[in-house]
Each structure stands twice: as structure tokens, then as C-alpha cells.
Design a protein around this motif. Sequence first.
Motif, short mmCIF file in Angstrom:
data_model
loop_
_atom_site.label_atom_id
_atom_site.label_comp_id
_atom_site.label_asym_id
_atom_site.label_seq_id
_atom_site.Cartn_x
_atom_site.Cartn_y
_atom_site.Cartn_z
N GLU A 1 -8.77 13.23 -6.05
CA GLU A 1 -7.83 13.71 -4.75
C GLU A 1 -6.61 13.12 -4.60
O GLU A 1 -5.62 13.64 -4.03
CB GLU A 1 -8.67 14.08 -3.51
CG GLU A 1 -9.94 14.78 -3.66
CD GLU A 1 -9.60 16.48 -4.03
OE1 GLU A 1 -8.36 16.78 -3.44
OE2 GLU A 1 -10.14 16.84 -4.85
N ALA A 2 -6.64 11.86 -4.54
CA ALA A 2 -5.35 10.98 -4.34
C ALA A 2 -5.91 9.65 -5.02
O ALA A 2 -6.94 9.33 -5.28
CB ALA A 2 -5.25 10.95 -2.79
N ALA A 3 -4.86 8.74 -4.67
CA ALA A 3 -5.07 7.13 -5.45
C ALA A 3 -4.28 6.32 -4.33
O ALA A 3 -3.34 6.68 -3.93
CB ALA A 3 -4.53 7.00 -6.52
N LEU A 4 -5.03 5.18 -3.77
CA LEU A 4 -4.47 4.10 -3.11
C LEU A 4 -3.72 2.96 -3.89
O LEU A 4 -4.55 2.28 -4.81
CB LEU A 4 -5.46 3.36 -2.27
CG LEU A 4 -4.97 2.41 -1.23
CD1 LEU A 4 -3.65 2.72 -0.23
CD2 LEU A 4 -6.02 1.51 -0.60
N TRP A 5 -2.47 3.12 -3.99
CA TRP A 5 -1.67 1.93 -4.71
C TRP A 5 -1.53 0.76 -3.96
O TRP A 5 -1.24 0.81 -2.88
CB TRP A 5 -0.31 2.75 -5.14
CG TRP A 5 0.68 1.82 -5.46
CD1 TRP A 5 2.05 1.53 -4.89
CD2 TRP A 5 0.65 1.35 -6.93
NE1 TRP A 5 2.58 0.68 -5.61
CE2 TRP A 5 1.94 0.45 -6.85
CE3 TRP A 5 -0.01 1.14 -8.13
CZ2 TRP A 5 2.28 -0.18 -8.11
CZ3 TRP A 5 0.34 0.59 -9.11
CH2 TRP A 5 1.50 -0.19 -9.01
N TYR B 1 0.81 -1.22 -0.16
CA TYR B 1 0.15 0.30 0.06
C TYR B 1 0.86 1.43 -0.06
O TYR B 1 1.89 1.51 0.80
CB TYR B 1 -0.79 0.08 1.25
CG TYR B 1 -2.15 -0.79 1.33
CD1 TYR B 1 -2.58 -1.30 -0.07
CD2 TYR B 1 -2.91 -1.18 2.30
CE1 TYR B 1 -3.74 -1.85 0.11
CE2 TYR B 1 -3.85 -1.59 2.45
CZ TYR B 1 -4.72 -2.14 1.35
OH TYR B 1 -5.56 -2.82 1.30
N LYS B 2 0.37 2.20 -0.82
CA LYS B 2 0.93 3.56 -0.60
C LYS B 2 -0.02 4.58 -1.11
O LYS B 2 -0.76 4.21 -1.98
CB LYS B 2 2.30 3.71 -1.56
CG LYS B 2 2.95 5.03 -1.56
CD LYS B 2 4.43 4.91 -2.45
CE LYS B 2 5.14 6.29 -2.48
NZ LYS B 2 6.27 6.29 -3.14
N LEU B 3 -0.05 5.62 -0.54
CA LEU B 3 -1.01 6.86 -1.17
C LEU B 3 -0.37 7.69 -2.08
O LEU B 3 0.71 8.12 -1.58
CB LEU B 3 -1.63 7.45 0.15
CG LEU B 3 -2.89 8.43 -0.02
CD1 LEU B 3 -4.01 7.78 -0.38
CD2 LEU B 3 -3.21 9.22 1.34
N LEU B 4 -1.01 8.04 -3.24
CA LEU B 4 -0.43 8.93 -4.01
C LEU B 4 -1.03 9.86 -4.57
O LEU B 4 -2.38 9.99 -4.53
CB LEU B 4 -0.14 7.96 -5.50
CG LEU B 4 0.57 6.42 -5.44
CD1 LEU B 4 0.65 5.91 -6.96
CD2 LEU B 4 1.74 6.63 -4.92
#
Length: 377
Positions: A131-135, A111-114
Amino acid sequence: MKVIVVGAGVVGTMHAWHAVERGHEVVHIEREAEARGASLRNFGQIWVSGRAGGEELDTALRARELWEGIGARVPGLGFRAIGSLTPVRNALELAVAEAALARPDAAARGYKLLTPGEARAVNPALRGDFEAALWCERDAAVEPRLAQLALRQALLATGKYTFLPNREVRDVIGGGSGSSGVRDDHGDVHTGDAVVLCTGAWLSGLVREIAGPIPVRRVRLQMMQTEPLGEPLTTSVADADSFRYYPAYASGALDALQAAQPQDPTAAAHKMQLLMVQRLDGGLTIGDTHEYEHPFAFDTLEDPYEHLTRVVESFLGRPLPKIRRRWAGVYAQCTDTSRVVHRQRVDDGVWLVTGPGGRGMTCSPAIAETTANELGW
């Protein structure tokens, strides 16, 4: 040892694979010319991101490792380590993604928030607003219409594998030690040291006779596939409705999202989420719905497809290509959805393995490995 495997979907094929890998002879029986059920009618995703912590995640991670190894040996199944992105559009959805990042197993999932810019660097096709994306780095994909065929060709090349299509099993013979077997509708009896029934969503008839009522239900879904996109979609893509569906995202933040942001009425009515993956030919596989109440409809409905089209186009910032195919499928799921699979000894040397639900493509290599270990292959 000789193993009789019934059912040529991905779960049955992986049982055959592990038996041959361990040096055993396999007779593989399929009631149709080739499998036509849920093993083909899915995304082909190796989906780690939303799995429940504990046994389910451990199974998915082991399966992901096995898929990568098998994919290196069998290129025709189309394994790609592409990861996934789940774009979020507002503070409520972002809070759910941040709660997922705080999980103790977040690193194991990758997991990483981009930021939007970082997400577009990973997947330039996502030109819409978010607004953002969970990788999730550990997610991957294979080609569902090709995987079983490619695995079967590799198995045939070993000389230890026999495939018998267009044969429906009518009776099971217990015994073990070379005397377990099945009788098919051609009148032929096939015996070996073990029988594994991987019958998928076929839960009536013979399965009911030999296993009785089992804690497994059937689930129907609708999906679609487009013409080629004309550019790479370099990751799988989900939407925030997947937070409502997958157990990994359960949190106070999810409770707040569900209370303050009701799901779109069409999505709620059909228990929907967006999942999307690009096929090797450039088309997009997009879904899906979930129907649990019997009797299932025999037709497909347009409202879910229209909803999915709107969501996808909002992420891509462009119209979808023409829809090439629409379909419905049915899979078997344990009624206790925390269970990875239903594995039951139904007679001496005879096992039934079914009910992985929507995890079948993801987890099948590890499910079959566990069967092989438990049976001492």
C-alpha cells in the motif's frame, strides 16, 4: 601513546582506527586468524531508521557520518548510501509508518512515506503488492565480510599498526602510563598506555575473571544469502515486523497493530523481522531470527528460512535465487537494551567495551570515538 586493542571485530577495529587517526601506535590482538563472529555474520547495514530517539539515534547518526568519511578513504569496505524501504500492506501497518513520520526526529532520519509507484521508482525490484513504503534516507550499507579486512590494510599502511592474529589473551596487566598490558597464550607480554578489550560475545573466561558479572547477554540469530539476484536491489528492505522490533516505532498505532494483527506464528516463535540488503556480488543477505534463552541450539532450523523466503518473494513479485549460504551467529547485547554499549574500566588503563547488540556494525565508529574521547586519546 601506545594502545593495545584485543579483538579484531568491527568494534575492536574501529578502536584501532581512532587510535591511529589520533597519532597513536596500536598493537591489535585477535585470537583467530581473523575475526569470525558477529562482525562478519550480519547484514552490513548502517541502520538508522529504527533506532530509539536520544542517545541511540545520536550515536547511529554520528556513526553514519563517520562511515561515509571512512568509506571515501577506504573504498574496499564497500560503503553505499542506499537508504531503506519498509513496504506496508494495510491500514494498520500504514498507521505505524505515519506515526513514525510524526516523530520530532523524523527529518534527522530522512523519513518519508512513498506511494507504491514512488517506492518502485526508488527500487524497481519491488514488484509485489503493498500500500505504501516508509523511506529512510539515512540508512546505508557496507560489506561485512570485507570491511574489517579493508580497514586493516589501511591501518597497516600507516606504519603505526601491528596486527597479531592467532593469539588468545590470558592475562591483563593494569597500570596505565606505559605499564598496562596483556599476556597472550604464546607467553608474550604486550604493554602500552591503554588496553581496550573488544571481545564481542566472548563473555566467559578472562572477561568473567577481570570484570565479574556484567549486564550483557548473548543473542543468537539465523541468516542466509542468495545467489545473485540478476538485477539491482537499490535499497535495503525491511518488513512491517521490524515495527515490532525496533524502538523508534513504538506508538499507539503499533499497539493497535499488535492487538489486531498477530504476527505470523513462525515469525513470532523465532522473534523475527525481515531485513534484506544486496551484496556487491548481487546476492541478497536476508534475515533474521532472535534467540535469547541458553543453551542455544547448535543447528539451524528451516521454518524461519521458509518464512523469510515467502515474505521476500511477495515483495519482489518473483522467486528468490538459489540460497548459497545459511548461517547462525551470536552477538553480545546489553541486558538493558536502551544502553548503546557496555563500557567498563576493569583496571588502571584497562577498559572492556562490549554489548552493542544488533547495533554493532551500525554504531561501532561512534562507539570507538566515544571511548577515545573518554580516555583522552
